[in-house]
Design an enzyme around this catalytic site. Structure first.
Site, PDB file in Angstrom:
ATOM      1  N   ARG A   4     -10.477  67.442 -30.693  1.00 57.50           N
ATOM      2  CA  ARG A   4      -9.511  68.541 -30.754  1.00 57.50           C
ATOM      3  C   ARG A   4      -8.286  68.281 -29.870  1.00 57.50           C
ATOM      4  NH1 ARG A   4     -12.069  74.518 -29.986  1.00 57.50           N
ATOM      5  NH2 ARG A   4     -10.760  75.641 -31.467  1.00 57.50           N
ATOM      6  N   GLU A  17      -6.216  73.657 -32.906  1.00 60.60           N
ATOM      7  CA  GLU A  17      -6.203  72.747 -31.758  1.00 60.60           C
ATOM      8  C   GLU A  17      -5.281  73.159 -30.629  1.00 60.60           C
ATOM      9  OE1 GLU A  17      -6.480  68.334 -33.251  1.00 60.60           O
ATOM     10  OE2 GLU A  17      -5.225  69.471 -34.632  1.00 60.60           O
ATOM     11  N   GLN A  67     -17.101  66.815 -41.077  1.00 62.39           N
ATOM     12  CA  GLN A  67     -15.765  67.315 -41.360  1.00 62.39           C
ATOM     13  C   GLN A  67     -15.117  66.555 -42.515  1.00 62.39           C
ATOM     14  OE1 GLN A  67     -15.100  67.279 -36.668  1.00 62.39           O
ATOM     15  NE2 GLN A  67     -13.255  67.986 -37.667  1.00 62.39           N
ATOM     16  N   SER A 107      -5.655  70.712 -37.578  1.00 63.82           N
ATOM     17  CA  SER A 107      -5.233  72.117 -37.625  1.00 63.82           C
ATOM     18  C   SER A 107      -4.608  72.520 -38.956  1.00 63.82           C
ATOM     19  CB  SER A 107      -4.219  72.425 -36.502  1.00 63.82           C
ATOM     20  OG  SER A 107      -4.754  72.120 -35.246  1.00 63.82           O
ATOM     21  N   GLY A 154     -17.594  70.981 -34.818  1.00 61.77           N
ATOM     22  CA  GLY A 154     -17.184  69.594 -35.054  1.00 61.77           C
ATOM     23  C   GLY A 154     -16.224  69.069 -34.008  1.00 61.77           C
ATOM     24  N   CYS A 213     -30.707  71.445 -27.766  1.00 59.87           N
ATOM     25  CA  CYS A 213     -30.727  70.530 -26.613  1.00 59.87           C
ATOM     26  C   CYS A 213     -32.119  70.056 -26.256  1.00 59.87           C
ATOM     27  CB  CYS A 213     -30.056  71.164 -25.393  1.00 59.87           C
ATOM     28  SG  CYS A 213     -31.079  72.389 -24.532  1.00 59.87           S
ATOM     29  N   CYS A 256     -17.632  77.450 -29.408  1.00 64.36           N
ATOM     30  CA  CYS A 256     -16.564  77.838 -30.338  1.00 64.36           C
ATOM     31  C   CYS A 256     -15.722  79.020 -29.878  1.00 64.36           C
ATOM     32  CB  CYS A 256     -17.162  78.183 -31.703  1.00 64.36           C
ATOM     33  SG  CYS A 256     -18.007  76.852 -32.561  1.00 64.36           S
ATOM     34  N   CYS A 281     -32.136  78.264 -28.916  1.00 64.48           N
ATOM     35  CA  CYS A 281     -33.478  78.504 -29.450  1.00 64.48           C
ATOM     36  C   CYS A 281     -34.141  79.718 -28.814  1.00 64.48           C
ATOM     37  CB  CYS A 281     -34.350  77.261 -29.246  1.00 64.48           C
ATOM     38  SG  CYS A 281     -34.639  76.873 -27.511  1.00 64.48           S
ATOM     39  N   GLY A 302      -6.192  72.393 -42.197  1.00 61.33           N
ATOM     40  CA  GLY A 302      -7.099  72.627 -43.313  1.00 61.33           C
ATOM     41  C   GLY A 302      -6.785  73.884 -44.090  1.00 61.33           C
TER      42      GLY A 302
END
EC number: 1.2.3.1
Length: 1329
Positions: free
Chosen positions: A920, A1269, A775, A1088, A805, A36, A143, A44, A1090
């Site tokens: 998502r 998702e 992606q 959803s 992503g 950011c 995440c 960081c 993959g």
């Protein structure tokens, strides 16, 4: 540019080694992530260690490296994540535990999390859970949902709030034997995702020592002035107080810089430039703390974290009556920014910055604080008054003066001081409004002798309500005084409609709501002190306010910060499953340990390539305008600038007709890319973009909102429509009809790793290697091919891993890759393009805002007979995925409900905002909020609980959807019932109602939401997948497939599949990267699906190989895998195979309104309970229970992590994440300061997730389901719990319970919806004036 004079040697250490330059790229320590640039996300975070000159002890601080000037590190030891431990040498317990506790997904935030926890453990080897929560409050994760990160940290904690009953190891959160749900009855249900006993112990004696050279320097400090010259800035660090005063007299305009938490962001985002910076870091006089009988003097150089410790110590030593001001300051210091910023920011810097939103200045002002100033001419004292805070010259520092210390007097008996603040979320957020309030009474009475009230956030500076306070002197502390005070405060603390930050009515309401809280607090304290009370307490009652009784005392209580607890439940694997078969087991993420050590390589971690150049983008500052001219001359004159790339440089196609890569002739939104600067460094490139002059001619109409688009008939594509039954006839036969509107705001992806790409041109055949965070590498490859007009086979895209992503890296990376590729082709140099957070948020778009209108017809018993919904989404300035989002939104609107007569319509609006894109859930989280709002409205009209309406209208038997796709709702019903049971919903509903009867200013709400989420793309061709599996002669196996690792663990799952199919341990298997050279023509890792499709491809390849090996295995059944492979090679059997999956059949005929667009559904349910503060709009999440139908999970740890992460992200969408634009279409919320994703403090106090046991589906690999998702929408259970609480407040106040549903349910919306006398005062004042 040569330095004007020689610099002194800058001495500091990094990971025990002496260095003299920066550490991320120069020292090649890339574990510390840049996310950011403003200290707001914690990615960081590093540890800085220094010797305290007072205590002589080594002190360790977590700091955000993006704000730390390199020169400030003189004499310090820096520890980065690489210095903590490594997979090559020795893992530190912090790194091991966060990985094995499944606390990493994409891994971009993980090094920062590790460093925050590591620093905590260096200071407190056995911390409390509260200390852990505080240490991590400044770190963001997009995440995981934070729960597993906290779980790893809690393994170090001294005590646990979880009730380990009588040493049995059982917890009250676990289901009892008598629980009626299948989750409770099943003996094969697991609640452990990791084994704590396997962790290595923490040994504090094994940590890095403080470098002896720095110790010697600290013992014999350098007294002379140190000077460090940069290209444009000179850093001067005096060694004595006298030298500092001389330098300040010589350079009066030069700012003093300590923490850089205010100056740094200003220099970065506002372009502030200072050629000389004075650093007083080595001046011990600025860190002196002295205690007297009357007060406390704190050195201006003390960090806010140190101030917090000083105040806490003083509070513990003194009687309560003397520490009123200190307690108020401590309250705000706990929530002010994150731990890293508090470690860096100084008390003096905070005061002198005089930010309008300062949390401390209002309290210091009312506490009669004095500022001790010093210059060469001598010392003087000035009050920290309203005049100082307003910056009036007569009450301010002189240019040559510095703030040496701050004197805060003790409070006294009969004096009360309180602090208040309300922000978008509880911690690490700038306040909307804050306040400091102090009252002094004549001894033994309730007569006001002195009163002081100061507000922040309501003007350009901190505002004092001095006139109101003066007019209230001599008054009794009663209801009449309260009424008068509120009127006077509204009159004096006036906010014009254009006030900074807007939200005028909300802020004005807080002005009086805070005073009411203060009134109650003081009243309670007076009742303890005044004996006898000169006026009977009963006479304090009023016609406007209820008696001050237990029912109203909850207004005094702030929501405490609590460490979340919870249980994760999943079905264990079959007892007959071989131990080496990893499918169904909670296997750690393949990259987990590398995430934790910083050794996981992301796109921008790739070492600098020979002759590499940097690119920066020039974007439009106009929303809709014709480009008259572009003047590049000044930019090209800047040293280091190589070229500027414009649309004329594109040899192939410049995007599409309606969506250009680089603007030509006109711009359609603020943030549209016009050209790109290529320079030797990123600093030079960014400096050059400021010199490019673009002349515009405004065009009309400029459209920003959905309402304006509807008015101007501005749409991107034709209407999408689905209909069943006879809706008009049904409306004529129902008992009641309700119509309403729903507004859902947009959402920023806020992936931790911003968009970035490295393009490396090769010397032959126009070949390009592209390393990109995406992606969909195949889409990048195709776009670059068409842009450069070269064949696809010359372009190779590499994706090692992606730092998040969520849909935002499907289409956009192709744009950045193509522009960078044009730069690489034109210059012949490698090009690196890394977007800053501000540019990423400005350019890329996000989730589509939605405006929905519904009309619902129903019977009095709650049975819905007809539902008509029309939705409009804000697509932005180009089509992008907006048509597909509209289609998916319409297809998914019915959610879990069987309603015979339906009409769903949707349109995508064309506006002058950046194009919105995939996110998502792909329309489901917005659209289904409209459907569930209909349910809530029907419940209110029928006088029934919403859950009864949901049950009555839910699918019950095998049936067909509105688009005629058949499905069995059995798992949906099971999820619903399990959720009701495991959450004890009905009992808690009664408890909520009982709580609401007993509390007027706090209300609780509870909601349970079902979900039927369709997985996949609505096209068969998008479900195909391929894989390539090599077996090498040593028996090791290399797996490659078309999916991309975004943090969702797809590589881990693919190796689990390969391990099962080849019947070998996972340690034999490896995945290197996703590359278009090994697996071509891949589909985006999205929807959803993959793991489903690529898993089938990997399975196919492995089965082909195993079939080839069958004769060898039959011949030598007792042989080893290595022997079989060696024999196969000798017999010339191919040990490489391509696997392929043709895909699930899926289609949709929009003309007929029917099809089978989705392979399968994921079912789930969530129950959430919240408590709201009706006076401020704040809320806390008490508990969430989720039950999800994962069928047979490939990896329950990863799947539960996906559910939790999606839920928290959805919770953010519905509660805190708010995009704000200027009237000119400029996005204001372009970083973590203004845009608030959930933090670790926002996780529900109790957070339970269960995977539905004994569920099967024959369609997918090993009967698993894609869960990436689906959890997103379940975050709406928090939203509906909030609206349930708001409805309870409105009902008690005799206000209509039905109200316009608006998401996110921010504190502003909640506060204003809980209408009361104070909101009425504000509205009346507004109408009057």
């Amino acid at each position: 540019m040569p330095c004007p004079s020689r610099s002194d040697e800058l001495v500091f250490f990094v990971n025990g080694r002496k260095v003299s330059v920066g550490y991320r790229h120069h020292v090649r320590l890339t574990g510390t992530k840049y996310a950011c640039g403003r200290g707001g996300c914690g990615a960081c975070t590093v540890m800085v260690s220094k010797r305290d000159p007072t205590s002589q002890e080594i002190r360790h601080f977590s700091v955000t490296a993006c704000l730390v000037p390199i020169c400030s590190l003189y004499g310090a030891a820096v520890t980065t994540v690489e210095g903590v431990g490594s997979i090559k040498t020795r893992l530190h317990p912090v790194q091991e535990r966060i990985a094995k506790s499944h606390g990493t997904q994409c891994g971009f935030c993980t090094p920062g999390m590790v460093m925050s926890m590591y620093t905590l453990l260096r200071n407190h080897p056995q911390p409390s859970e509260e200390q852990l929560l505080e240490a991590l409050a400044g770190n963001l994760c997009r995440c995981t949902g934070y729960r597993p990160i906290l779980a790893s940290g809690k393994t170090f904690c001294l005590e646990s709030n979880g009730c380990q009953q009588k040493g049995t190891g059982k917890c009250c959160l676990d289901l009892g034997e008598n629980d009626s749900s299948s989750l409770g009855r099943k003996s094969d249900i697991c609640t452990e995702l990791f084994v704590k006993e396997e962790f290595q112990p923490l040994d504090p004696t094994q940590e890095l020592i403080f470098p002896p050279e720095l110790l010697r320097m600290a013992e014999d400090p350098e007294k002379r002035t140190l000077t460090f010259h940069g290209e444009r800035v000179t850093w001067i660090s005096p060694g004595t107080f006298k030298d500092l005063l001389e330098l300040k007299a010589k350079h009066p305009e030069a700012p003093l810089i300590l923490g850089n938490t205010s100056l740094g962001p200003a220099m970065r985002s506002k372009g502030h430039f200072h050629p000389i910076l004075l650093s007083p870091a080595r001046i011990s006089e600025l860190n002196v703390v002295s205690k007297t009988n009357d007060g406390l003097t704190i050195g201006a150089g003390c960090s806010l974290a140190h101030v917090k410790d000083i105040l806490a110590e003083r509070v513990s030593e003194l009687p309560e009556e003397k520490t009123q001001t200190y307690r108020a300051l401590l309250k705000h210091l706990k929530s002010l920014a994150g731990q890293q910023i508090r470690n860096m920011a100084s008390l003096g810097g905070h005061i002198i910055s005089r930010h309008s939103y300062s949390d401390l200045n209002p309290i210091l002002a009312v506490g009669n604080t004095t500022l001790n100033l010093t210059s060469e001419e001598g010392t003087r004292r000035i009050p920290l008054s309203e005049h100082f805070l307003a910056g009036l010259a007569s009450a301010d520092l002189k240019p040559e003066e510095i703030l040496e210390s701050v004197y805060i007097p003790h409070s006294q008996k009969w004096e009360f001081v309180s602090a208040f603040r309300q922000a978008q979320c509880q911690h690490n957020a700038l306040p909307d409004v804050n306040a400091g309030m102090r009252v002094l009474f004549k001894e033994g009475t309730d007569i006001i002798e002195d009163l002081s009230i100061t507000y922040g956030g309501v003007g350009a500076a901190t505002v004092s309500a001095h006139k109101s306070c003066q007019q209230l002197l001599g008054r009794q502390w009663d209801e009449l005084m309260l009424d008068e005070a509120c009127r006077r405060l509204l009159d004096e603390v006036s906010l014009p409609g254009w006030a900074p930050g807007g939200r005028v009515e909300f802020k004005r309401t807080l002005v009086v709501s805070f005073f009411f809280k203060f009134y109650l607090q003081v009243l309670q304290e007076l009742k303890k002190l005044i004996k006898p009370f000169p006026v009977p307490v009963s006479s304090l009652n009023s016609r406007h306010y209820p008696e001050i009784s237990d029912r109203f005392l909850s207004a005094l209580e702030d929501f405490p910060g609590t460490v979340p607890q919870g249980v994760q439940r999943y079905q264990s694997v079959d007892s007959h499953q071989p131990l080496q078969d990893p499918v169904g087991r909670p296997v750690m993420h393949l990259s987990g340990l590398k995430h934790a050590t910083g050794e996981a390589e992301f796109c921008d971690d790739i070492p600098m390539v020979d002759k590499e150049l940097h690119m920066a983008l020039v974007t439009s500052t106009r929303a809709y305008a014709k480009i008259i001219s572009i003047d590049l001359s000044k930019a090209l004159e800047i040293p280091g600038v190589v070229d500027v790339i414009t649309a004329k440089d594109i040899p192939g196609t410049n995007g599409t007709e309606d969506d250009k890569l680089l603007a030509v002739d006109e711009v359609l939104c603020v943030g549209q890319i016009i050209c790109a600067v290529v320079a030797e460094t990123d600093v030079q490139a960014k400096r050059a973009i400021e010199k490019i002059k673009i002349t515009y001619e405004e065009l009309e109409p400029i459209i920003f909102t959905i309402e304006d688009a509807i008015k101007h008939n501005s749409f991107l594509c034709p209407e999408k429509k689905l209909e069943q039954g006879n809706i008009e006839e049904a409306f004529e036969k129902v008992d009641q009809i309700v119509e309403g509107e729903v507004h859902v705001g947009g959402q920023e992806h806020f992936y931790m790793e911003t968009q970035r790409v490295l393009v490396i041109p090769k010397t032959e055949d126009k070949e390009l290697d592209i390393y990109v965070s995406t992606q969909d590498p195949a889409h990048v490859q195709k776009t670059v091919s068409s842009t450069l007009h070269i064949p696809i086979n010359r372009i190779t895209c590499h994706v090692k891993r992606v730092g998040g992503g969520f849909g935002g890296k499907i289409g956009r990376p192709a744009v950045f890759g193509a522009i960078a590729a044009v730069g690489a082709l034109k210059t012949g140099h490698p090009i690196r393009l890394v977007l800053d957070r501000e540019d990423d948020m400005l350019i890329t778009g996000g989730r589509h805002p939605l405006f929905g209108k519904y009309k619902v017809g129903f019977m009095n018993n709650g049975r819905i007979k007809a539902l008509d919904i029309e939705c409009f989404i804000n697509g932005g300035c180009t089509l992008d995925d907006s048509e597909l989002v509209t289609e998916f939104l319409i297809l998914k609107l019915e959610n879990a409900y069987k309603i015979r007569n339906l009409r769903f319509r949707g349109r995508a609006c064309l506006t002058n905002l950046p194009s919105n894109t995939a996110f998502r859930g792909f329309g489901f989280p917005q659209g289904t909020l409209v459907t569930e709002s209909c349910i809530t409205a029907v419940a209110a009209k029928c006088g029934l609980p919403p859950e009864k309406i949901r049950e009555k209208n839910m699918y019950q038997t095998v049936d067909k959807t509105i688009y005629k796709q058949a499905f069995n709702p059995e798992s949906l019903i099971r999820c619903w019932n399990e959720c009701l049971d495991t959450s004890s919903f009905h009992n808690r509903r009664m408890q909520v109602e009982e709580f609401n009867k007993k509390n007027y200013w706090k209300k609780r709400g509870i909601a349970v939401i079902p979900m039927k989420f369709s997985v996949g793309f609505a096209a068969t061709s998008y479900h195909q997948a391929a894989a390539l599996v090599h077996i090498y002669t040593d028996g090791s196996v290399l797996v490659t497939h078309g999916g991309n690792e975004l943090g969702q663990g797809i590589h881990t799952k693919m190796l689990q599949v390969a391990s099962r199919e080849l019947k070998i341990p996972m340690s034999y298997l490896h995945i290197c990267e996703t590359s278009t050279a090994t697996v071509p023509n891949t589909i985006a890792t999205a929807a959803s699906i993959g793991a489903d499709t690529n898993g089938r491809a990997v399975q196919n390849a492995c089965q082909i190989l195993l079939k080839r090996l069958e004769p060898i295995i039959k011949k030598n059944p007792e042989g080893t895998w290595e022997e079989w492979i060696e024999a196969a090679f000798e017999q010339r059997i191919s040990l490489s195979a391509t696997g392929y999956f043709r895909g699930y059949k899926a289609f949709m005929d929009w003309e007929k309104g029917e099809g089978d667009p989705f392979p399968y559904y994921v079912y789930g349910a969530a129950c959430s309970e919240v408590e709201i503060d009706c006076l401020t709009g704040a809320h806390k999440k008490i508990r969430t229970d989720i039950v999800m139908d994962a069928c047979c999970s490939l990896n329950p740890a990863i799947d539960i992590g996906q559910i939790e992460g999606a839920f928290i992200q959805g919770m953010g969408l519905y509660t805190t994440e708010e995009l704000k634009y200027s009237p000119e279409g400029v996005l204001y919320s372009r970083g973590p300061d203004e845009y608030k994703i959930p933090t670790i403090s926002d996780v529900p106090e109790e957070f339970n997730v269960s995977l539905l046991p004994s569920s099967q589906t024959p369609l997918t690999i090993y009967s698993s389901k894609g869960l990436g998702e689906s959890g997103m929408f379940l975050g709406s259970s928090v939203f509906f719990a909030i609206t349930d609480a708001v409805a309870a407040a409105r009902k008690e106040r005799d206000i209509a319970e039905d109200f316009t549903v608006k998401s996110p349910a921010t504190p502003e919306w909640v506060r204003m919806a809980c209408a009361d006398r104070f909101t009425e005062m504000v509205w009346n004042y507004r109408l009057f004036f």
